[in-house]
Design an enzyme around this catalytic site. Structure first.
Site, PDB file in Angstrom:
ATOM      1  N   GLU B  46       0.858  -1.180   0.000  1.00  0.00           N
ATOM      2  CA  GLU B  46       0.000   0.000   0.000  1.00  0.00           C
ATOM      3  C   GLU B  46       0.899   1.236   0.000  1.00  0.00           C
ATOM      4  OE1 GLU B  46      -2.945  -0.044   3.140  1.00  0.00           O
ATOM      5  OE2 GLU B  46      -3.028   2.149   3.176  1.00  0.00           O
ATOM      6  N   ASP B  57      -4.606  10.222   9.982  1.00  0.00           N
ATOM      7  CA  ASP B  57      -3.313   9.663  10.363  1.00  0.00           C
ATOM      8  C   ASP B  57      -2.758  10.251  11.647  1.00  0.00           C
ATOM      9  OD1 ASP B  57      -2.612   7.694   8.339  1.00  0.00           O
ATOM     10  OD2 ASP B  57      -2.800   9.369   6.950  1.00  0.00           O
TER      11      ASP B  57
END
Lengths: 401, 256
Positions: B46, B57
């Site tokens: 990924e 995040d």
């Protein structure tokens, strides 16, 4: 992009939160439940008579509403038009921000939340949030850019005195944008018990609409007060500064669908619109997505968000609420800007001729008055969104003996 | 048949997807990282497209994104780097990123280019269901890219079914509502994963957020098709210079 309902009623975004192509809820799945709950319930709760009564009572007895609409005679004479000042600086805590936090804290209680988080730029929204949390006995955490913590020290002290925890946002430009990122991340990490009180008309749907509705009390009062004073509810112009755009949304709201009223939004040009040190979003920005909604934002050609600059922490934001993006795009609103220097000059000038020390943010709104080409018959309402006590450190650097 | 679909046909257990930010630690590390991951046992790669404001995040990926942007990474540069990846990379590759940089690149153009270089799927955490259905899903499907939606323990059953029906390749099961790189109590996660296992999903699912070592990989693999590791790998990369050695050691420690 025409799949989204393009409404001509500026007060009503589509069911998915779109004003034209701007708005929506571009959020990670982790926030879906919280935002969806709000989306389903906010209008219903806001329409409840008991809710309305509770908000109205606090706005009256705690905030001090209605705030006066003041005829600024010396300023009017100087500009050559009738200028009224909507005195949001006289609200409890010194700015319009509390109109929204009063509404949202009661909403949070109705939703069964026990903890409040907020972001703040100049600290006015942080103080307004800390204040209502103290009032309602709720835990309060305010995210604030490290740079803003330095330049708005009195407001940091106020928040702490009110029992809030102030968490510095250390990423990126260390200002409002990053404080908002941190607040959203904090919300992702504890979504169930927490309500996020966004301070401006930004963020995922339903925030832009919800905050605009809570702030709309400003223009609701202006209509009544103007009628009492002039026999007409409608001014020719409404002027307000715009960072994310909450005071402007409130001041414009009940005039949005009145085409004869010109709506003037004033952005912060920093060192000059094209100086590379500016926060004039509509002049420098392009359509994009930030903090959960599609709007206009300052970004590189690669879609990285640009760090803005303004002397006023409250306008130091690279985006603008989706309603304002739509007002700009549809030309319903006129977008002007004022530099740091012009804002400072206005702050000193208004202090001297009207005896009112405005916030640096508000000072931007005053700066455009001489440039608007006003006529003697014009009736202008300037939203005096906040008082300047919090900016004294900055002002003191420029005081000439 | 898509590479992701083929992968899950031959392997239903302990599928490991490893995330790395494009252009990290160096601008030109991307392919080296990918090769090292493939050689040392990762099943899916990924690649994160760095963004200035990555909402979902935690700090580790915020920092790697910041460094990657400083290094000069852009979507254009990334597609350049990936243009010959299929000469060496044969495992599935998915791109993860936020909507704004993709919109500036041009969404349709992005999907076309992704297909052209051999990307298999997309993970776009801030592309909502409504906008996927009405605006963006078409270009993704036209370019035969798999689209991987996130689901969380708070996702209601009806919505879970819908997200599953619109996803292909796999579903991304977020271990608990949190940003990336947050520590988890995996005994609590197990109950949620068992619920997912019995939900009759059409897609396999991989568990992400908080998976950092063998213990957590084993814990979630017991109730899923595998897991996604991101922050822990970035952390490991940040502690040394030799991407190949670090990747080998890291994957060894997770898999064996």
């Amino acid at each position: 992009m025409s799949v989204f309902n393009t409404t001509t009623n500026y007060q009503k975004p589509s069911s998915e939160g779109y004003y034209g192509d701007f708005g929506g809820a571009y959020i990670p799945e982790m926030l879906y439940e919280n935002v969806e709950t709000l989306k389903v319930q906010y209008l219903q709760i806001m329409e409840e008579p008991a809710f309305k009564a509770e908000v109205a009572a606090l706005l009256k007895d705690y905030v001090g509403r209605p705030t006066p609409l003041f005829l600024a005679e010396r300023l009017s004479k100087e500009i050559g038009a009738t200028i009224y000042l909507k005195r949001e600086d006289l609200c409890h805590t010194g700015a319009h921000k509390i109109n929204n936090t009063i509404g949202q804290i009661i909403l949070a209680q109705r939703l069964g939340k026990t903890k409040i988080i907020a972001e703040t730029g100049a600290g006015q929204h942080g103080v307004a949030t800390a204040t209502v949390c103290a009032l309602k006995g709720m835990e309060c955490v305010v995210y604030m850019g490290e740079k803003d913590i330095e330049r708005q020290a009195p407001n940091v002290a106020r928040m702490k005195m009110l029992g809030a925890k102030v968490v510095p946002a250390k990423s990126g430009s260390k200002t409002l944008k990053d404080a908002t990122n941190e607040a959203i991340r904090a919300w992702i990490n504890e979504p169930n018990e927490t309500h996020y009180i966004i301070g401006s008309v930004v963020g995922p749907h339903p925030y832009p609409d919800m905050v605009a509705r809570f702030q709309s009390v400003i223009s609701e009062e202006v209509r009544k007060q103007l009628y009492e004073k002039t026999g007409s509810e409608l001014p020719t112009h409404v002027v307000a500064c715009v960072g994310g755009g909450s005071n402007a949304a409130g001041a414009f709201y009940h005039f949005l669908n009145e085409p004869t009223v010109e709506l003037i939004a004033v952005e912060a040009a920093g060192h000059g619109v094209h100086s590379g040190m500016s926060a004039a979003t509509t002049q420098l920005g392009t359509p994009g997505i930030l903090h959960g909604s599609k709007s206009i934002l300052m970004q590189t050609k690669d879609g990285q968000v640009v760090e803005p600059h303004s002397i006023s922490a409250g306008l130091d934001y690279p985006g603008i609420g989706p309603l304002h993006a739509f007002l700009y795009e549809s030309k319903r609103g006129t977008f002007m800007s004022a530099t740091d220097e012009e804002a400072l000059e206005s702050a000193f000038h208004i202090s001297k001729i009207e005896g009112i020390i405005p916030a640096l943010e508000t000072a931007h709104a005053f700066s455009v008055l001489p440039k608007m080409g006003l006529k003697p018959t014009d009736v202008v309402v300037v939203c005096l969104s906040g008082r300047g006590d919090k900016d004294l450190d900055t002002y003191m650097k420029f005081i000439k003996d | 048949m898509s590479r992701l679909k083929k992968l899950f046909e031959v392997q239903q257990h302990r599928v490991l997807n490893v995330y790395c930010t494009a252009g990290y630690p160096q601008l030109n590390s991307t392919l080296l990282v990918m090769k090292s991951l493939q050689e040392n046992g990762a099943n899916i790669i990924e690649i994160g497209m760095p963004y200035s404001d990555p909402l979902a995040d935690g700090e580790v990926i915020q920092v790697s994104s910041h460094i990657a942007l400083e290094n000069g990474m852009t979507i254009e540069v990334l597609f350049d780097q990936l243009s010959k990846m299929r000469e060496t990379i044969h495992i599935p590759v998915v791109l993860m990123g936020y909507m704004n940089p993709i919109l500036q690149y041009g969404f349709d153009q992005f999907c076309k280019k992704a297909k052209e270089v051999g990307v298999d799927g997309l993970i776009l955490p801030d592309l909502p269901l409504y906008e996927f259905e009405h605006l963006y899903g078409k270009a993704i499907k036209e370019n035969e890219l798999d689209f991987i939606f996130l689901v969380t323990p708070e996702t209601p059953t009806e919505r879970l079914q819908k997200l599953d029906s619109l996803s292909s390749g796999f579903l991304y099961a977020v271990s608990s509502s949190a940003t990336t790189g947050t520590d988890k109590d995996f005994s609590k996660v197990a109950t949620y994963l068992q619920k997912l296992q019995s939900a009759g999903l059409k897609n396999p699912f991989l568990v992400g957020f908080g998976i950092k070592d063998k213990a957590s990989f084993d814990a979630v693999s017991a109730y899923s098709n595998g897991a996604i590791i991101g922050s822990a790998y970035i952390n490991a990369l940040s502690k040394g210079d030799n991407v190949e050695t670090i990747t080998k050691q890291f994957l060894n420690s997770v898999l064996n």
